[in-house]
Design a protein around this motif. Sequence first.
Motif, PDB file in Angstrom:
ATOM      1  N   GLY A  87      -2.351  12.346  10.958  1.00 37.67           N
ATOM      2  CA  GLY A  87      -2.285  13.455  11.891  1.00 37.67           C
ATOM      3  C   GLY A  87      -2.450  14.751  11.141  1.00 37.67           C
ATOM      4  N   GLY A  88      -3.202  15.668  11.743  1.00 39.08           N
ATOM      5  CA  GLY A  88      -3.424  16.923  11.045  1.00 39.08           C
ATOM      6  C   GLY A  88      -3.959  18.000  11.959  1.00 39.08           C
ATOM      7  N   ASP A  89      -4.508  19.023  11.332  1.00 40.74           N
ATOM      8  CA  ASP A  89      -5.035  20.154  12.095  1.00 40.74           C
ATOM      9  C   ASP A  89      -6.552  20.186  12.016  1.00 40.74           C
ATOM     10  N   GLY A  90      -7.191  19.084  12.329  1.00 40.96           N
ATOM     11  CA  GLY A  90      -8.629  18.971  12.234  1.00 40.96           C
ATOM     12  C   GLY A  90      -9.417  19.495  13.399  1.00 40.96           C
ATOM     13  N   TRP A 109       0.817  -1.213   0.000  1.00 39.79           N
ATOM     14  CA  TRP A 109       0.000   0.000   0.000  1.00 39.79           C
ATOM     15  C   TRP A 109       0.852   1.265   0.000  1.00 39.79           C
ATOM     16  N   LEU A 110       0.378   2.259  -0.732  1.00 42.19           N
ATOM     17  CA  LEU A 110       0.949   3.601  -0.716  1.00 42.19           C
ATOM     18  C   LEU A 110      -0.152   4.538  -0.235  1.00 42.19           C
ATOM     19  N   ALA A 111       0.165   5.362   0.747  1.00 48.02           N
ATOM     20  CA  ALA A 111      -0.810   6.317   1.278  1.00 48.02           C
ATOM     21  C   ALA A 111      -0.256   7.730   1.178  1.00 48.02           C
ATOM     22  N   ALA A 112      -1.173   8.674   0.971  1.00 47.65           N
ATOM     23  CA  ALA A 112      -0.807  10.088   0.908  1.00 47.65           C
ATOM     24  C   ALA A 112      -1.775  10.888   1.755  1.00 47.65           C
ATOM     25  N   GLY A 113      -1.241  11.771   2.580  1.00 44.04           N
ATOM     26  CA  GLY A 113      -2.055  12.711   3.336  1.00 44.04           C
ATOM     27  C   GLY A 113      -2.151  14.008   2.556  1.00 44.04           C
ATOM     28  N   THR A 114      -3.344  14.594   2.502  1.00 49.27           N
ATOM     29  CA  THR A 114      -3.544  15.781   1.672  1.00 49.27           C
ATOM     30  C   THR A 114      -4.084  16.958   2.474  1.00 49.27           C
ATOM     31  N   SER A 115      -4.110  18.104   1.828  1.00 44.47           N
ATOM     32  CA  SER A 115      -4.691  19.301   2.432  1.00 44.47           C
ATOM     33  C   SER A 115      -6.169  19.432   2.077  1.00 44.47           C
ATOM     34  N   LYS A 116      -6.742  18.412   1.469  1.00 46.03           N
ATOM     35  CA  LYS A 116      -8.139  18.445   1.033  1.00 46.03           C
ATOM     36  C   LYS A 116      -9.047  17.576   1.898  1.00 46.03           C
ATOM     37  N   ASP A 117      -8.692  17.369   3.167  1.00 45.45           N
ATOM     38  CA  ASP A 117      -9.512  16.603   4.121  1.00 45.45           C
ATOM     39  C   ASP A 117      -9.617  15.122   3.794  1.00 45.45           C
ATOM     40  N   VAL A 118      -8.726  14.578   2.978  1.00 42.81           N
ATOM     41  CA  VAL A 118      -8.782  13.156   2.646  1.00 42.81           C
ATOM     42  C   VAL A 118      -7.374  12.548   2.654  1.00 42.81           C
ATOM     43  N   ALA A 119      -7.348  11.238   2.860  1.00 37.71           N
ATOM     44  CA  ALA A 119      -6.135  10.449   2.633  1.00 37.71           C
ATOM     45  C   ALA A 119      -6.376   9.653   1.358  1.00 37.71           C
ATOM     46  N   LEU A 120      -5.329   9.418   0.606  1.00 30.57           N
ATOM     47  CA  LEU A 120      -5.410   8.640  -0.626  1.00 30.57           C
ATOM     48  C   LEU A 120      -4.636   7.345  -0.436  1.00 30.57           C
ATOM     49  N   LEU A 121      -5.148   6.270  -1.022  1.00 27.71           N
ATOM     50  CA  LEU A 121      -4.540   4.955  -0.858  1.00 27.71           C
ATOM     51  C   LEU A 121      -4.486   4.252  -2.202  1.00 27.71           C
ATOM     52  N   TRP A 122      -3.315   3.726  -2.561  1.00 26.80           N
ATOM     53  CA  TRP A 122      -3.147   2.966  -3.796  1.00 26.80           C
ATOM     54  C   TRP A 122      -2.697   1.552  -3.461  1.00 26.80           C
ATOM     55  N   LYS A 179     -11.200  16.194   9.059  1.00 21.92           N
ATOM     56  CA  LYS A 179     -11.527  17.617   9.114  1.00 21.92           C
ATOM     57  C   LYS A 179     -10.224  18.389   9.131  1.00 21.92           C
ATOM     58  N   GLY A 180      -9.835  18.914   7.998  1.00 20.49           N
ATOM     59  CA  GLY A 180      -8.614  19.706   7.937  1.00 20.49           C
ATOM     60  C   GLY A 180      -7.483  18.996   7.222  1.00 20.49           C
ATOM     61  N   THR A 181      -6.371  19.687   7.147  1.00 21.05           N
ATOM     62  CA  THR A 181      -5.191  19.209   6.438  1.00 21.05           C
ATOM     63  C   THR A 181      -4.552  18.032   7.162  1.00 21.05           C
ATOM     64  N   LEU A 182      -4.152  17.013   6.395  1.00 22.45           N
ATOM     65  CA  LEU A 182      -3.410  15.878   6.944  1.00 22.45           C
ATOM     66  C   LEU A 182      -1.921  16.128   6.718  1.00 22.45           C
ATOM     67  N   TRP A 183      -1.203  16.332   7.807  1.00 25.39           N
ATOM     68  CA  TRP A 183       0.219  16.661   7.710  1.00 25.39           C
ATOM     69  C   TRP A 183       1.109  15.430   7.823  1.00 25.39           C
ATOM     70  N   SER A 184       0.601  14.354   8.402  1.00 18.30           N
ATOM     71  CA  SER A 184       1.423  13.154   8.546  1.00 18.30           C
ATOM     72  C   SER A 184       0.560  11.910   8.369  1.00 18.30           C
TER      73      SER A 184
END
Length: 125
Positions: free
Chosen positions: A120-123, A70-83, A102-107
């Motif tokens: 982890g983020g600023d939700g 799995w590859l995961a990405a945290g985004t500033s659009k309130d979602v995580a992406l998974l491939w 709720k909010g940007t995912l920074w980690s």
Amino acid sequence: LQTIEAITEEDDYRLWVSDIAISSDARWLVVDTSQSSPLRLYDLTADSKVYLLPAGTGVNSLAISSNGRWLAAGTSKDVALLWDLAARDEIPSSRRVLSGHKGTLWSIAFSPDNRFLATGGDGGK
């Protein structure tokens, strides 16, 4: 410790790297090159085959599971992406959107047994 030579693109390719992750078996290398480009996923065992992964804008963090699936990405659009990296040539279309944040995912990180994905983020309000 072994180093990986820089992977070069076209001569006019001059974007900065904002995040990078490598799988524990050194098969996969994923690079986030800017806020507006797709992620670049390199299969280092297949003559550096490159997959372009549409992620939209605002990728802030990357993680590859310890089993390399799995590859995961945290985004500033309130979602995580998974491939799903086991999808081979279908990797770009295997993207899943994990909402509910709720909010940007920074980690972002996988648990060692790959059963959990933590963000982890600023939700907060």
